[in-house]
Design an enzyme around this catalytic site. Structure first.
Site, PDB file in Angstrom:
ATOM      1  N   LYS A 125      -3.605  -7.541   4.740  1.00 32.19           N
ATOM      2  CA  LYS A 125      -4.171  -7.361   6.089  1.00 32.19           C
ATOM      3  C   LYS A 125      -5.654  -6.998   6.035  1.00 32.19           C
ATOM      4  CE  LYS A 125      -1.069  -4.142   6.726  1.00 32.19           C
ATOM      5  NZ  LYS A 125      -0.242  -4.331   5.531  1.00 32.19           N
ATOM      6  N   GLY A 151      -3.132   1.381   2.554  1.00 34.76           N
ATOM      7  CA  GLY A 151      -4.190   1.115   1.572  1.00 34.76           C
ATOM      8  C   GLY A 151      -4.593  -0.332   1.757  1.00 34.76           C
ATOM      9  N   HIS A 152      -5.755  -0.563   2.345  1.00 30.53           N
ATOM     10  CA  HIS A 152      -6.197  -1.925   2.657  1.00 30.53           C
ATOM     11  C   HIS A 152      -7.381  -2.283   1.761  1.00 30.53           C
ATOM     12  CE1 HIS A 152      -4.290  -1.620   6.959  1.00 30.53           C
ATOM     13  NE2 HIS A 152      -3.429  -1.477   5.984  1.00 30.53           N
ATOM     14  N   ARG A 163       7.077  17.397  20.405  1.00 28.56           N
ATOM     15  CA  ARG A 163       6.117  17.883  21.409  1.00 28.56           C
ATOM     16  C   ARG A 163       5.524  19.261  21.113  1.00 28.56           C
ATOM     17  NH1 ARG A 163      10.134  16.580  26.223  1.00 28.56           N
ATOM     18  NH2 ARG A 163      11.481  17.416  24.591  1.00 28.56           N
ATOM     19  N   THR A 174      -0.785   4.604  -3.701  1.00 24.56           N
ATOM     20  CA  THR A 174      -0.139   5.496  -4.677  1.00 24.56           C
ATOM     21  C   THR A 174      -0.153   4.940  -6.103  1.00 24.56           C
ATOM     22  OG1 THR A 174       1.991   4.468  -4.188  1.00 24.56           O
ATOM     23  CG2 THR A 174       1.431   6.461  -2.950  1.00 24.56           C
ATOM     24  N   GLY A 175      -0.499   3.672  -6.267  1.00 28.93           N
ATOM     25  CA  GLY A 175      -0.525   3.072  -7.602  1.00 28.93           C
ATOM     26  C   GLY A 175       0.856   2.736  -8.153  1.00 28.93           C
ATOM     27  N   ARG A 176       1.902   2.935  -7.332  1.00 33.08           N
ATOM     28  CA  ARG A 176       3.255   2.640  -7.813  1.00 33.08           C
ATOM     29  C   ARG A 176       3.456   1.129  -7.955  1.00 33.08           C
ATOM     30  NH1 ARG A 176       6.834   5.434  -3.272  1.00 33.08           N
ATOM     31  NH2 ARG A 176       5.130   4.619  -2.006  1.00 33.08           N
ATOM     32  N   GLN A 208       0.955  -1.059   7.432  1.00 34.54           N
ATOM     33  CA  GLN A 208       2.331  -1.311   6.983  1.00 34.54           C
ATOM     34  C   GLN A 208       2.775  -2.728   7.398  1.00 34.54           C
ATOM     35  OE1 GLN A 208       1.908   2.086   8.732  1.00 34.54           O
ATOM     36  NE2 GLN A 208       1.071   2.429   6.718  1.00 34.54           N
ATOM     37  N   ASP A 216       1.291  -4.408   2.588  1.00 32.01           N
ATOM     38  CA  ASP A 216       0.487  -4.941   1.479  1.00 32.01           C
ATOM     39  C   ASP A 216       0.424  -6.466   1.464  1.00 32.01           C
ATOM     40  OD1 ASP A 216       0.174  -2.284   0.711  1.00 32.01           O
ATOM     41  OD2 ASP A 216       1.960  -2.354  -0.569  1.00 32.01           O
TER      42      ASP A 216
HETATM   43  P1  GDP Z   1      -2.851  -4.620   2.890  1.00 29.88           P
HETATM   44  O1  GDP Z   1      -2.274  -3.255   2.787  1.00 29.88           O
HETATM   45  O2  GDP Z   1      -2.002  -5.545   3.700  1.00 29.88           O
HETATM   46  O3  GDP Z   1      -4.289  -4.638   3.335  1.00 29.88           O
HETATM   47  O4  GDP Z   1      -2.824  -5.222   1.406  1.00 29.88           O
HETATM   48  P2  GDP Z   1      -3.276  -4.464   0.052  1.00 29.88           P
HETATM   49  O5  GDP Z   1      -4.749  -4.401   0.017  1.00 29.88           O
HETATM   50  O6  GDP Z   1      -2.507  -3.208  -0.129  1.00 29.88           O
HETATM   51  O7  GDP Z   1      -2.701  -5.456  -1.045  1.00 29.88           O
HETATM   52  C1  GDP Z   1      -3.072  -6.795  -1.092  1.00 29.88           C
HETATM   53  C2  GDP Z   1      -3.666  -7.072  -2.482  1.00 29.88           C
HETATM   54  O8  GDP Z   1      -3.748  -8.470  -2.674  1.00 29.88           O
HETATM   55  C3  GDP Z   1      -5.069  -6.553  -2.641  1.00 29.88           C
HETATM   56  O9  GDP Z   1      -5.272  -6.185  -3.971  1.00 29.88           O
HETATM   57  C4  GDP Z   1      -5.932  -7.756  -2.276  1.00 29.88           C
HETATM   58  O10 GDP Z   1      -7.207  -7.721  -2.906  1.00 29.88           O
HETATM   59  C5  GDP Z   1      -5.102  -8.874  -2.841  1.00 29.88           C
HETATM   60  N1  GDP Z   1      -5.195 -10.167  -2.128  1.00 29.88           N
HETATM   61  C6  GDP Z   1      -5.323 -10.399  -0.800  1.00 29.88           C
HETATM   62  N2  GDP Z   1      -5.244 -11.728  -0.560  1.00 29.88           N
HETATM   63  C7  GDP Z   1      -5.067 -12.336  -1.746  1.00 29.88           C
HETATM   64  C8  GDP Z   1      -4.877 -13.701  -2.151  1.00 29.88           C
HETATM   65  O11 GDP Z   1      -4.836 -14.633  -1.352  1.00 29.88           O
HETATM   66  N3  GDP Z   1      -4.692 -13.918  -3.496  1.00 29.88           N
HETATM   67  C9  GDP Z   1      -4.691 -12.920  -4.416  1.00 29.88           C
HETATM   68  N4  GDP Z   1      -4.488 -13.236  -5.676  1.00 29.88           N
HETATM   69  N5  GDP Z   1      -4.872 -11.626  -4.063  1.00 29.88           N
HETATM   70  C10 GDP Z   1      -5.031 -11.349  -2.753  1.00 29.88           C
HETATM   71  P1  IMO Z   2      -0.239  -0.882   4.065  1.00 26.51           P
HETATM   72  O1  IMO Z   2      -0.926  -0.654   5.397  1.00 26.51           O
HETATM   73  C1  IMO Z   2       3.391  -0.654   1.715  1.00 26.51           C
HETATM   74  C2  IMO Z   2       6.135   2.616   2.637  1.00 26.51           C
HETATM   75  C3  IMO Z   2       6.349   3.692   1.584  1.00 26.51           C
HETATM   76  C4  IMO Z   2       7.800   4.043   1.871  1.00 26.51           C
HETATM   77  C5  IMO Z   2       7.868   3.964   3.394  1.00 26.51           C
HETATM   78  C6  IMO Z   2       7.720   5.298   4.110  1.00 26.51           C
HETATM   79  O2  IMO Z   2      -1.141  -0.727   2.902  1.00 26.51           O
HETATM   80  O3  IMO Z   2       0.514  -2.170   4.103  1.00 26.51           O
HETATM   81  P2  IMO Z   2       5.593   6.854   4.574  1.00 26.51           P
HETATM   82  O4  IMO Z   2       4.651   7.511   3.625  1.00 26.51           O
HETATM   83  O5  IMO Z   2       4.964   5.897   5.517  1.00 26.51           O
HETATM   84  O6  IMO Z   2       6.505   7.813   5.275  1.00 26.51           O
HETATM   85  O7  IMO Z   2       6.568   5.985   3.604  1.00 26.51           O
HETATM   86  O8  IMO Z   2       6.836   3.076   3.790  1.00 26.51           O
HETATM   87  N1  IMO Z   2       4.726   2.388   3.028  1.00 26.51           N
HETATM   88  C7  IMO Z   2       4.025   1.312   2.679  1.00 26.51           C
HETATM   89  N2  IMO Z   2       4.342   0.297   1.851  1.00 26.51           N
HETATM   90  N3  IMO Z   2       2.207  -0.632   2.338  1.00 26.51           N
HETATM   91  C8  IMO Z   2       1.884   0.364   3.181  1.00 26.51           C
HETATM   92  O9  IMO Z   2       0.782   0.352   3.955  1.00 26.51           O
HETATM   93  C9  IMO Z   2       2.799   1.433   3.338  1.00 26.51           C
HETATM   94  N4  IMO Z   2       2.784   2.577   4.055  1.00 26.51           N
HETATM   95  C10 IMO Z   2       3.990   3.151   3.863  1.00 26.51           C
HETATM   96  O10 IMO Z   2       6.166   3.187   0.292  1.00 26.51           O
HETATM   97  O11 IMO Z   2       8.648   3.057   1.349  1.00 26.51           O
HETATM   98 MG    MG Z   3      -1.735  -1.865   1.324  1.00 25.17          MG
END
Ligand code: GDP
Ligand code: IMO
Ligand code: MG
Length: 428
Positions: free
Chosen positions: A17, A41-42, A144, A302-304, A225, A14
């Protein structure tokens, strides 16, 4: 001129990316996922409209890019088809641009059931998985006996493999976990229907990538991740089940190390983690709560609520070295605007060897360096001259501690909220 760029998370996921993949995808020929699954979740924000992607590469909102899913990705056809339908409903053309490796391990209902049952059984030491069946699907691959996407398009082959597999897992579900058994014919019928729907998208992804590379095309690899969730290098066993560090590109897409020209590490200006497991710089006070609130730190899948803390430069430096990161993209600096003090962990008290597992990580006591915060806003700025002096000092210090430059600074969730100091595709 860099033609192949890899984007990796350097913390616990998160980091932002998806936003950066979308930003860099405008002029690339292919965006490629190589590990993970729909646990990811991107988030992409374009003109205020938010899109969250799970398995479809984050190049999908730029019309030119092909979206390729390599053999290292575990694919839930059910979730994938839902994601495609959602995007196509918004008018985004997906199917004709999406390619899936027939070698991708498949996630079916029983993987999800096993993931949830295992977590329940672990009780207080639960990993806090996303419950998407990721671990069990990778297990099937390594043991496997797992199904791959190619198996879904051949009825005899599918039924032949699924029967003994479900016999085994139903025994486990019922007798060990106390759960309900799944019907073989229902799972098989469902899987065959998925196979029918995805078959036009199956193709030799590695072969396509070799051709693209040989033709000098621009390729962007999208990690899921983060490095500290890597099955080998992360906070084991509180990790995901794939290699989130650089090796994942080689095994999960079939490319060689020499096929990569630049590795961009995405790093939040602070740290977050969702799920269980060690987190040395975690803040349990009002500062942590303020970061969570300002950063809107809730999981995209997951919204956690995400746990929050200060930047850990020790772990970051290790992960930068492990993945051969060329430059960093620092995200969410704006979240720290107006903090009177910001801290960076620069050492673990009395520890020189890097921790190898959760037991070691749990014992760490971070040593902090304190920095004065900045008063101006960095939100949405695109010009380096607008960066407050104290914010520049924070960036300089991170670069000095970690040993690589910050090549991109992200200043907000919108696609255009960035300062690009050096374009990864422009680098030689
Ligand atoms: P990812 O899994 O690495 O793609 O990241 P996520 O999308 O799960 O979480 C990143 C969150 O931060 C998202 O809600 C983005 O919209 C937000 N975000 C990304 N870059 C920035 C930033 O520079 N500033 C702020 N405030 N939010 C950002
Ligand atoms: P992005 O790509 C943050 C975490 C889960 C848990 C552990 C194992 O959005 O950065 P899994 O379901 O993979 O077996 O869970 O990894 N986890 C993430 N945490 N961002 C993610 O993906 C994640 N994908 C898995 O919360 O701790
Ligand atoms: Mg994410």
């Amino acid at each position: 001129m860099a033609k192949s760029v890899v984007i990796l998370g350097t913390q616990w996921g998160d980091e932002g990316k998806g936003k950066i993949v979308d930003l860099l995808a405008h002029d690339v020929d292919a965006v490629v996922r190589f590990q993970g699954g729909h646990n990811a979740g991107h988030t992409l924000v374009i003109d205020g409209q938010k899109t969250v992607l799970h398995v479809i590469p984050s190049g999908v909102l730029t019309p030119k890019a092909r979206c390729l899913v390599g053999n290292g990705v575990v694919v839930s056809p059910k979730s994938l088809l839902k994601e495609i339908a959602g995007l196509e409903q918004q008018g985004v053309e997906v199917k004709s641009r999406l390619g899936l490796s027939p070698a991708c391990p498949v996630i079916l209902r029983y993987h999800e059931a096993l993931d949830l049952a295992r977590e329940k059984k672990r009780g207080k030491s639960a990993i806090g998985t996303t419950g998407r069946g990721i671990g069990p699907a990778y297990e099937d691959k390594v043991v496997r006996h797992g199904l791959r996407l190619a198996d879904l398009v051949d009825e005899a082959r599918l039924r032949g493999k699924l029967e003994p597999l479900l016999d085994y897992y139903n025994f486990m579900l019922v007798n060990y976990f106390g759960q309900e058994a799944l019907s073989v014919s229902e799972v098989a019928d469902e899987a065959l229907e998925y196979g029918r729907l995805i078959s036009p998208m199956l193709m030799d992804i590695t072969g396509q990538l070799h051709d693209l590379r040989d033709r000098g095309a621009k390729i962007l690899y999208e990690g899921a991740q983060g490095a500290l969730l890597d099955i080998d290098h992360g906070t084991y066993p509180y990790v995901t089940s794939s290699n989130t560090t650089i090796g994942g590109v080689m095994t999960g897409a079939g490319m060689a190390p020499g096929d990569i020209d630049y590795v961009l590490g995405i790093t939040k200006a602070y740290s977050t983690r969702v799920g269980g497991g060690p987190f040395p710089t975690e803040l349990h006070d009002e500062v942590g709560a303020l970061i969570a609130e300002r950063g809107n730190e809730f999981g995209s899948t997951t919204g956690r609520p995400r746990r929050c803390g200060w930047l850990d430069a020790v772990a970051l430096k290790r992960m930068v070295r492990t993945s051969g990161i060329t430059g960093l993209c620092l995200t969410k600096l704006d979240v720290l605007d107006s903090f009177s003090e910001v801290k960076i962990c620069v050492e673990y008290e009395g520890v020189s060897d890097f921790p190898i597992g959760a037991e070691d990580w749990d014992r760490l006591r971070p040593v902090y360096e304190s920095h004065q915060g900045w008063s101006g806003s960095t939100q949405g700025i695109t010009d380096r001259s607008q960066l407050p002096a104290k914010a520049c000092e924070y960036l300089d210090r991170i670069e000095a501690l970690v040993g690589v430059p910050i090549d991109i600074l992200s200043t907000g969730p919108e696609r255009g909220a960035n300062i690009i100091f050096r374009d990864p595709f422009g680098a030689s």
